[in-house]
Design a protein around this motif. Sequence first.
Motif, PDB file in Angstrom:
ATOM      1  N   THR A 181      -9.848  -1.570 -11.764  1.00 44.98           N
ATOM      2  CA  THR A 181      -8.428  -1.309 -11.554  1.00 44.98           C
ATOM      3  C   THR A 181      -7.648  -1.580 -12.827  1.00 44.98           C
ATOM      4  O   THR A 181      -7.920  -2.560 -13.525  1.00 44.98           O
ATOM      5  N   VAL A 182      -6.674  -0.709 -13.102  1.00 45.25           N
ATOM      6  CA  VAL A 182      -5.749  -0.903 -14.210  1.00 45.25           C
ATOM      7  C   VAL A 182      -4.346  -0.983 -13.632  1.00 45.25           C
ATOM      8  O   VAL A 182      -3.902  -0.065 -12.935  1.00 45.25           O
ATOM      9  N   ILE A 183      -3.670  -2.084 -13.884  1.00 38.24           N
ATOM     10  CA  ILE A 183      -2.270  -2.250 -13.492  1.00 38.24           C
ATOM     11  C   ILE A 183      -1.444  -2.125 -14.757  1.00 38.24           C
ATOM     12  O   ILE A 183      -1.506  -2.977 -15.641  1.00 38.24           O
ATOM     13  N   ASN A 184      -0.709  -1.041 -14.849  1.00 35.06           N
ATOM     14  CA  ASN A 184       0.079  -0.714 -16.024  1.00 35.06           C
ATOM     15  C   ASN A 184       1.517  -1.155 -15.815  1.00 35.06           C
ATOM     16  O   ASN A 184       2.176  -0.699 -14.890  1.00 35.06           O
ATOM     17  N   GLY A 191     -12.916   6.681 -13.470  1.00 37.07           N
ATOM     18  CA  GLY A 191     -13.361   6.103 -12.212  1.00 37.07           C
ATOM     19  C   GLY A 191     -12.654   4.840 -11.763  1.00 37.07           C
ATOM     20  O   GLY A 191     -13.131   4.160 -10.857  1.00 37.07           O
ATOM     21  N   MET A 192     -11.516   4.539 -12.380  1.00 43.02           N
ATOM     22  CA  MET A 192     -10.800   3.322 -11.994  1.00 43.02           C
ATOM     23  C   MET A 192      -9.535   3.668 -11.212  1.00 43.02           C
ATOM     24  O   MET A 192      -9.006   4.766 -11.294  1.00 43.02           O
ATOM     25  N   VAL A 193      -9.056   2.700 -10.461  1.00 46.57           N
ATOM     26  CA  VAL A 193      -7.794   2.815  -9.751  1.00 46.57           C
ATOM     27  C   VAL A 193      -6.672   2.528 -10.742  1.00 46.57           C
ATOM     28  O   VAL A 193      -6.779   1.610 -11.555  1.00 46.57           O
ATOM     29  N   TYR A 194      -5.614   3.303 -10.673  1.00 46.29           N
ATOM     30  CA  TYR A 194      -4.460   3.146 -11.565  1.00 46.29           C
ATOM     31  C   TYR A 194      -3.241   2.787 -10.734  1.00 46.29           C
ATOM     32  O   TYR A 194      -2.966   3.430  -9.721  1.00 46.29           O
ATOM     33  N   ALA A 195      -2.529   1.764 -11.153  1.00 47.67           N
ATOM     34  CA  ALA A 195      -1.269   1.387 -10.511  1.00 47.67           C
ATOM     35  C   ALA A 195      -0.230   1.165 -11.600  1.00 47.67           C
ATOM     36  O   ALA A 195      -0.531   0.557 -12.625  1.00 47.67           O
ATOM     37  N   ASN A 196       0.970   1.674 -11.384  1.00 48.50           N
ATOM     38  CA  ASN A 196       2.058   1.480 -12.348  1.00 48.50           C
ATOM     39  C   ASN A 196       3.154   0.654 -11.697  1.00 48.50           C
ATOM     40  O   ASN A 196       3.697   1.025 -10.662  1.00 48.50           O
TER      41      ASN A 196
END
Length: 167
Positions: A54-57, A79-84
Amino acid sequence: MLRPVLAVTALLAMPGAPALGQQTPMPEIRGDVRFEARPDAGDARSWAREGRTTVINLLTEPEIEALGFDYAENVMQNGMVYANVPVGGMTGTEAADAVARIMADTDGPVVINCGSSVRASHVYAAAQIRAGHVTRDQLHTIDPGREWNQALLSRLLGETPGPESTQ
């Protein structure tokens, strides 16, 4: 599991999510959280190879546009989950609460990024303090060697209003 793309507005409207101002239960301090500065086009591939899920931007829209590539797409293609959760201007407890909600629903190692990693570490720290997992005296357990901006933490904790650091 989270949907591949999230935005803070979607997080705030999640069924069962606490209302703004209410704290979200957060897992205890995780050793699999990494704080990163402004990403480049190759970072997502590297993070995926490391097993990050997961990447939390925390970048704002103008900061994302200045990257010069589609960051969300780049993360998801790897292949990762992205959240902004855009943190800028007058962001307060809502940022810490949004990150807490994402972290509560996330399995696997996480990257939290912003322009210099200052916002990333401070928002995560605020979420941990709000959850009762650490005190300000224990911040070294989150990011050893970090110089903590107490004014920024106070605002993220809802103790004082004020403009955010642009770091």
